[in-house]
Design a protein around this motif. Structure first.
Motif, PDB file in Angstrom:
ATOM      1  N   ARG A  37      24.849  35.505  39.108  1.00  0.00           N
ATOM      2  CA  ARG A  37      25.157  35.911  37.737  1.00  0.00           C
ATOM      3  C   ARG A  37      23.892  36.275  36.973  1.00  0.00           C
ATOM      4  O   ARG A  37      23.904  37.201  36.167  1.00  0.00           O
ATOM      5  N   SER A  50      35.861  39.009  34.819  1.00  0.00           N
ATOM      6  CA  SER A  50      36.959  38.217  35.371  1.00  0.00           C
ATOM      7  C   SER A  50      38.318  38.775  34.951  1.00  0.00           C
ATOM      8  O   SER A  50      39.231  38.929  35.778  1.00  0.00           O
ATOM      9  N   ARG A  54      41.446  40.554  37.189  1.00  0.00           N
ATOM     10  CA  ARG A  54      42.867  40.153  37.178  1.00  0.00           C
ATOM     11  C   ARG A  54      43.763  41.375  37.021  1.00  0.00           C
ATOM     12  O   ARG A  54      44.848  41.449  37.628  1.00  0.00           O
ATOM     13  N   CYS A  68      46.030  33.208  33.176  1.00  0.00           N
ATOM     14  CA  CYS A  68      45.178  33.348  34.365  1.00  0.00           C
ATOM     15  C   CYS A  68      43.780  32.809  34.098  1.00  0.00           C
ATOM     16  O   CYS A  68      43.214  32.072  34.900  1.00  0.00           O
ATOM     17  N   GLU A  69      43.228  33.190  32.967  1.00  0.00           N
ATOM     18  CA  GLU A  69      41.833  32.869  32.668  1.00  0.00           C
ATOM     19  C   GLU A  69      41.693  31.545  31.928  1.00  0.00           C
ATOM     20  O   GLU A  69      40.581  31.125  31.604  1.00  0.00           O
ATOM     21  N   ARG A  70      42.827  30.949  31.603  1.00  0.00           N
ATOM     22  CA  ARG A  70      42.824  29.642  30.937  1.00  0.00           C
ATOM     23  C   ARG A  70      42.085  29.682  29.600  1.00  0.00           C
ATOM     24  O   ARG A  70      41.299  28.774  29.283  1.00  0.00           O
ATOM     25  N   ARG A 117      30.561  44.789  41.584  1.00  0.00           N
ATOM     26  CA  ARG A 117      30.642  44.015  42.826  1.00  0.00           C
ATOM     27  C   ARG A 117      29.586  44.462  43.814  1.00  0.00           C
ATOM     28  O   ARG A 117      29.020  43.653  44.549  1.00  0.00           O
ATOM     29  N   ARG A 120      26.377  42.788  42.931  1.00  0.00           N
ATOM     30  CA  ARG A 120      26.363  41.370  43.310  1.00  0.00           C
ATOM     31  C   ARG A 120      26.265  41.208  44.828  1.00  0.00           C
ATOM     32  O   ARG A 120      25.500  40.376  45.322  1.00  0.00           O
ATOM     33  N   MET A 150      39.430  26.241  49.267  1.00  0.00           N
ATOM     34  CA  MET A 150      39.594  26.644  47.864  1.00  0.00           C
ATOM     35  C   MET A 150      40.941  27.311  47.611  1.00  0.00           C
ATOM     36  O   MET A 150      41.341  27.459  46.462  1.00  0.00           O
TER      37      MET A 150
END
Lengths: 152, 152
Positions: A37, A50, A54, A68-70, A117, A120, A150
DNA sequence: TATTGTTATACTCTATAACTATA
DNA sequence: TATAGTTATAGAGTATAACAATA
């Protein structure tokens, strides 16, 4: 399976060793995550990245996305507004429910995710290039195990 | 895939496979990190946890601490103020430089870090308990490799 | 004049509460 | 009346700019 060469199954790992492994593995994963990050990030903020991911999976309503992301619906509303302003997310009316808004990723959004992506992954790949094939094999196996763990 | 015991060194992993491994391993590590923070966290915010950990290593000045965490000095000043208010960090005058303030962790701070880490480790250990000894061995080796890579 | 640290101000992301529109 | 979403307001954590104290 094999207890001679691999040295994997022959030994019984006790509770203390599991605890130690949990500690060391957790730190290693968090360190990787942190450096990815910090050192491979671009101009897309983590929460935007994020949420966009989704929507790449499938179109969702705002409430679904927030779940989804809370995070709260109002918070997600702001995040989505920024993504819409940027042209990477599109709002559309839900034909079956006049209250709902269907959010979907745009072509620009898909391209942006790809770039993010790739950055990263490229950073991670540079770290791995210094290793030999044996290390790569161990990491590949460990990755599969982690994915399995996971997923639960 | 293993002809001898370790089964690791015989194969040549090409660039495309390194890229794929980088991708999968990165995602796995980030997923572990995310779930640890979400599911095993307590009342110490991530940036506070991180800063406190730096001070556990050794006492540092504010500027040093800000450089460690790669945030600005004013931001770190706020973070430290909160930790001081909480009694887990102590400020002290630097005898050799009247401008500087030496920050150190308190006994309460050490205890707080222990609790936080224990919670995180316990969460991770619960995940690993479902695995067998062979998986544990692979993960232990992978951890060592990651530690080596990330140390650079 | 340069450096260390704090304070002033602003932006972002988070939250809860209040509001509008629709079911 | 309940639900989907937006807007109002506030609390953290980040930043830069301006300031105070010291080297």
């Amino acid at each position: 399976m094999s207890e001679e060469g691999s040295g994997a199954t022959g030994e019984q790992i006790d509770q203390a060793e599991v605890t130690r492994l949990a500690h060391d593995l957790r730190l290693a994963c968090m360190r990787v995550s942190r450096r990815v990050r910090f050192e491979a990030s671009s101009d897309l903020a983590p929460h935007q990245f994020s949420a966009l991911g989704r929507l790449e999976q499938r179109a969702r309503t705002l409430t679904e996305l927030a779940e989804c992301e809370r995070i709260s619906v109002p918070s997600m509303s702001r995040t989505v507004a920024a993504l819409v302003d940027r042209g990477v997310v599109a709002r559309a009316a839900d034909p079956s429910d006049g209250r709902a808004v269907v959010l979907s990723i745009t072509a620009d959004g898909v391209r942006l995710l790809e770039v993010e992506r790739a950055q990263r992954d490229a950073w991670m790949a540079r770290q791995l290039e210094e290793l030999d094939a044996a290390d790569h094999t161990v990491l590949a196996r460990a990755t599969q195990i982690l994915e399995r763990v996971m997923a639960q």
